[in-house]
Scaffold this active site. Structure first.
Site, PDB file in Angstrom:
ATOM      1  N   ASN A  62      30.488  90.142  85.895  1.00 21.61           N
ATOM      2  CA  ASN A  62      30.612  89.844  87.514  1.00 21.61           C
ATOM      3  C   ASN A  62      30.883  90.669  88.165  1.00 21.61           C
ATOM      4  O   ASN A  62      31.993  91.031  88.646  1.00 21.61           O
ATOM      5  CB  ASN A  62      30.447  88.325  87.339  1.00 21.61           C
ATOM      6  CG  ASN A  62      30.338  87.824  89.188  1.00 21.61           C
ATOM      7  OD1 ASN A  62      30.032  88.928  90.359  1.00 21.61           O
ATOM      8  ND2 ASN A  62      30.229  86.759  89.684  1.00 21.61           N
ATOM      9  N   HIS A 105      21.966  88.394  91.335  1.00 18.04           N
ATOM     10  CA  HIS A 105      23.035  88.479  91.747  1.00 18.04           C
ATOM     11  C   HIS A 105      23.550  87.785  89.570  1.00 18.04           C
ATOM     12  O   HIS A 105      22.980  86.901  89.132  1.00 18.04           O
ATOM     13  CB  HIS A 105      23.803  87.588  92.521  1.00 18.04           C
ATOM     14  CG  HIS A 105      25.412  87.675  91.567  1.00 18.04           C
ATOM     15  ND1 HIS A 105      25.762  88.592  91.503  1.00 18.04           N
ATOM     16  CD2 HIS A 105      25.866  86.623  91.773  1.00 18.04           C
ATOM     17  CE1 HIS A 105      27.289  88.198  91.613  1.00 18.04           C
ATOM     18  NE2 HIS A 105      27.085  86.836  92.174  1.00 18.04           N
ATOM     19  N   CYS A 124      30.005  87.718  97.141  1.00 22.14           N
ATOM     20  CA  CYS A 124      28.578  88.139  96.084  1.00 22.14           C
ATOM     21  C   CYS A 124      27.554  88.489  96.907  1.00 22.14           C
ATOM     22  O   CYS A 124      26.754  88.884  96.063  1.00 22.14           O
ATOM     23  CB  CYS A 124      28.927  87.050  94.744  1.00 22.14           C
ATOM     24  SG  CYS A 124      30.211  86.488  93.531  1.00 22.14           S
TER      25      CYS A 124
HETATM   26  O1  UT7 Z   1      29.135  84.780  91.296  1.00 26.44           O
HETATM   27  C1  UT7 Z   1      30.144  83.490  92.045  1.00 26.44           C
HETATM   28  C2  UT7 Z   1      29.623  82.716  91.775  1.00 26.44           C
HETATM   29  N1  UT7 Z   1      29.795  82.810  90.371  1.00 26.44           N
HETATM   30  C3  UT7 Z   1      29.482  81.896  89.893  1.00 26.44           C
HETATM   31  O2  UT7 Z   1      28.200  81.538  89.720  1.00 26.44           O
HETATM   32  C4  UT7 Z   1      30.088  80.949  88.059  1.00 26.44           C
HETATM   33  C5  UT7 Z   1      30.038  79.872  87.952  1.00 26.44           C
HETATM   34  N2  UT7 Z   1      30.572  79.654  86.856  1.00 26.44           N
HETATM   35  C6  UT7 Z   1      30.038  79.763  86.165  1.00 26.44           C
HETATM   36  O3  UT7 Z   1      29.449  81.028  84.947  1.00 26.44           O
HETATM   37  C7  UT7 Z   1      30.832  78.671  84.734  1.00 26.44           C
HETATM   38  O4  UT7 Z   1      31.463  77.936  84.900  1.00 26.44           O
HETATM   39  C8  UT7 Z   1      32.140  79.843  84.090  1.00 26.44           C
HETATM   40  C9  UT7 Z   1      31.111  80.864  82.661  1.00 26.44           C
HETATM   41  C10 UT7 Z   1      32.814  79.776  84.949  1.00 26.44           C
HETATM   42  C11 UT7 Z   1      32.357  78.930  82.598  1.00 26.44           C
HETATM   43  O5  UT7 Z   1      31.534  78.374  81.869  1.00 26.44           O
HETATM   44  P1  UT7 Z   1      31.992  76.101  81.542  1.00 26.44           P
HETATM   45  O6  UT7 Z   1      30.730  76.184  80.611  1.00 26.44           O
HETATM   46  O7  UT7 Z   1      30.907  75.706  82.861  1.00 26.44           O
HETATM   47  O8  UT7 Z   1      33.425  76.658  81.175  1.00 26.44           O
HETATM   48  P2  UT7 Z   1      34.064  75.295  82.050  1.00 26.44           P
HETATM   49  O9  UT7 Z   1      34.696  75.523  83.097  1.00 26.44           O
HETATM   50  O10 UT7 Z   1      33.035  73.930  81.786  1.00 26.44           O
HETATM   51  O11 UT7 Z   1      35.179  75.112  80.385  1.00 26.44           O
HETATM   52  C12 UT7 Z   1      34.927  74.540  79.580  1.00 26.44           C
HETATM   53  C13 UT7 Z   1      36.086  74.895  78.479  1.00 26.44           C
HETATM   54  C14 UT7 Z   1      37.299  74.122  78.613  1.00 26.44           C
HETATM   55  O12 UT7 Z   1      38.054  73.958  78.033  1.00 26.44           O
HETATM   56  P3  UT7 Z   1      38.124  72.045  77.492  1.00 26.44           P
HETATM   57  O13 UT7 Z   1      38.825  71.728  78.646  1.00 26.44           O
HETATM   58  O14 UT7 Z   1      36.529  71.805  77.349  1.00 26.44           O
HETATM   59  O15 UT7 Z   1      39.018  71.910  76.280  1.00 26.44           O
HETATM   60  C15 UT7 Z   1      37.807  75.784  78.877  1.00 26.44           C
HETATM   61  O16 UT7 Z   1      39.136  75.573  78.805  1.00 26.44           O
HETATM   62  O17 UT7 Z   1      36.329  76.058  77.777  1.00 26.44           O
HETATM   63  C16 UT7 Z   1      37.070  76.723  78.625  1.00 26.44           C
HETATM   64  N3  UT7 Z   1      37.588  78.047  78.937  1.00 26.44           N
HETATM   65  C17 UT7 Z   1      37.290  78.770  77.708  1.00 26.44           C
HETATM   66  N4  UT7 Z   1      37.673  78.691  76.388  1.00 26.44           N
HETATM   67  C18 UT7 Z   1      37.429  79.967  75.850  1.00 26.44           C
HETATM   68  C19 UT7 Z   1      37.469  78.891  80.005  1.00 26.44           C
HETATM   69  N5  UT7 Z   1      37.674  80.125  79.882  1.00 26.44           N
HETATM   70  C20 UT7 Z   1      37.476  80.164  78.941  1.00 26.44           C
HETATM   71  C21 UT7 Z   1      37.458  81.350  78.246  1.00 26.44           C
HETATM   72  N6  UT7 Z   1      37.291  81.409  76.642  1.00 26.44           N
HETATM   73  N7  UT7 Z   1      37.386  82.532  78.589  1.00 26.44           N
END
Ligand code: UT7
Length: 324
Positions: free
Chosen positions: A281, A251, A113
């Site tokens: 993204n 970004h 990125c």
């Molecule tokens: O571009 C390069 C750099 N990349 C970034 O900077 C990305 C950085 N990370 C993020 O933007 C965020 O961490 C994400 C958007 C990827 C994820 O958000 P989060 O608040 O960190 O969620 P998480 O991964 O901790 O997941 C929380 C919950 C999980 O369920 P449980 O285990 O709490 O029951 C996931 O299974 O959300 C669930 N989940 C979803 N639910 C509905 C993960 N993806 C989805 C989805 N729809 N698409």
């Protein structure tokens, strides 16, 4: 003193818009979850036969036209991408012919990125040392090629697109400074885990293509911390205060990360260029896409002070301070 100045910007997005509601129909996700966690409402997906070089070509032509330069005058072409058409020749080489560039240096930079900021940094150095007068810099991706659309944790995040700038040598600033960094200790948190050395096994699930694997939560925390440090580094290097900035062009990975950067800079969100809601993204394409949007709609004016920043797989991160 020679500086590089942005002579023109351009961008291109595929026509197909994929909304969160479209994704709700094909995977276990919800518009509410995607908006609340990422700020994304929709993203663009390239058609199956459209490659990164196809998107990049249109963005570059737009930037060349905006800069009003003859492609034959370009003396370096820098291309940031993680989704090159081929392993080699580089996407830059494939495009050199199509864009009518002379036999200037042309290379891809793979910094995920941060690819556009890495490419911009190299371009700026070539101009400052007098080895180039006009440089084309592009960031372009077809991330849908390396996203497993069955996996909701990544499928909802990424989009396709391209952005470009033409830099030219100038006695007036221009790019004031660029800063690039990397730390390979976290390579496994965000990666595609196949390749020439590791082999190509495990790609059946994604139709024979590599797929992005990300520990989103861990990446998020490092991204916020690291970007906070690099914006500080950039201001300090130029003896500037937060209040001297007119625009933040970050970004576009997650609206919560972008908002955290705005808070770090005591900046109102009205002075932050946000496209993540409509583009998702787009990795190396996200910063030049956002820059071009705000230049073309008249928000960014000549003389404004811009801070560009990005963070991505590697980890890599980078910034640029620009008097537009
Ligand atoms: O571009 C390069 C750099 N990349 C970034 O900077 C990305 C950085 N990370 C993020 O933007 C965020 O961490 C994400 C958007 C990827 C994820 O958000 P989060 O608040 O960190 O969620 P998480 O991964 O901790 O997941 C929380 C919950 C999980 O369920 P449980 O285990 O709490 O029951 C996931 O299974 O959300 C669930 N989940 C979803 N639910 C509905 C993960 N993806 C989805 C989805 N729809 N698409």
């Amino acid at each position: 003193m020679i500086y590089s100045r942005i002579a023109g910007t351009g961008s291109h997005l595929p026509d197909r818009i994929v909304s969160n509601h479209d994704l709700e129909k094909v995977m276990d996700t919800s518009d509410q979850w995607i908006r609340e966690r990422t700020g994304i409402c929709e993203r663009r997906w390239a058609a199956e036969n459209v490659t990164t070089s196809d998107l990049a070509e249109k963005a570059c032509l737009n930037a060349i036209e905006a800069a009003d330069v003859d492609p034959a005058e370009i003396d370096l072409f820098m291309m940031g991408t993680t989704t090159p058409d081929l392993i080699f020749p580089s996407t830059a080489c494939l495009l050199q012919k199509r864009l009518g560039l002379p036999d200037c240096g042309a290379m891809d930079v793979n910094a995920a990125c941060s690819g556009f900021l890495y490419a911009l940094s190299v371009a700026d150095k070539f101009i400052r040392c007098g080895d180039a007068k006009k440089v084309l810099v592009c960031g372009a991706e077809t991330l849908t090629n390396i996203t497993n659309l069955q996996k909701r944790d990544t499928a909802v995040l990424f989009g396709d697109g391209a952005g470009a700038v033409v830099l030219e040598a100038s006695e007036e600033p221009g790019i004031l400074s660029t800063h690039i960094h990397a730390n390979g200790n976290h390579a496994d948190l965000l990666a595609t885990k196949v390749g020439i050395a590791r082999g190509w096994e495990g790609m059946e699930e994604n139709g024979g293509k590599p797929e992005i694997v990300m520990k989103g939560n861990e990446v998020f925390k490092v991204a916020v911390r690291t970007l906070g440090r690099i914006v500080e580094e950039t201001l300090t290097a130029n003896g500037l205060e937060k209040a001297d900035l007119d625009w933040l062009i970050p970004h576009q990975a997650n609206l919560r990360i972008i908002a955290a950067m705005a808070r770090t800079l005591d900046m109102n969100m009205d002075h932050v260029v946000v496209t993540v809601d409509r583009h998702g993204n787009t990795s190396a394409a996200s910063v030049p896409l956002a820059l071009d949007e705000a230049v073309r709609d008249g928000r960014i004016q000549r003389g404004d002070m811009l801070l560009l920043e990005a963070f991505g797989g590697g980890f890599t991160w980078g910034s640029a301070l620009i008097r537009y």
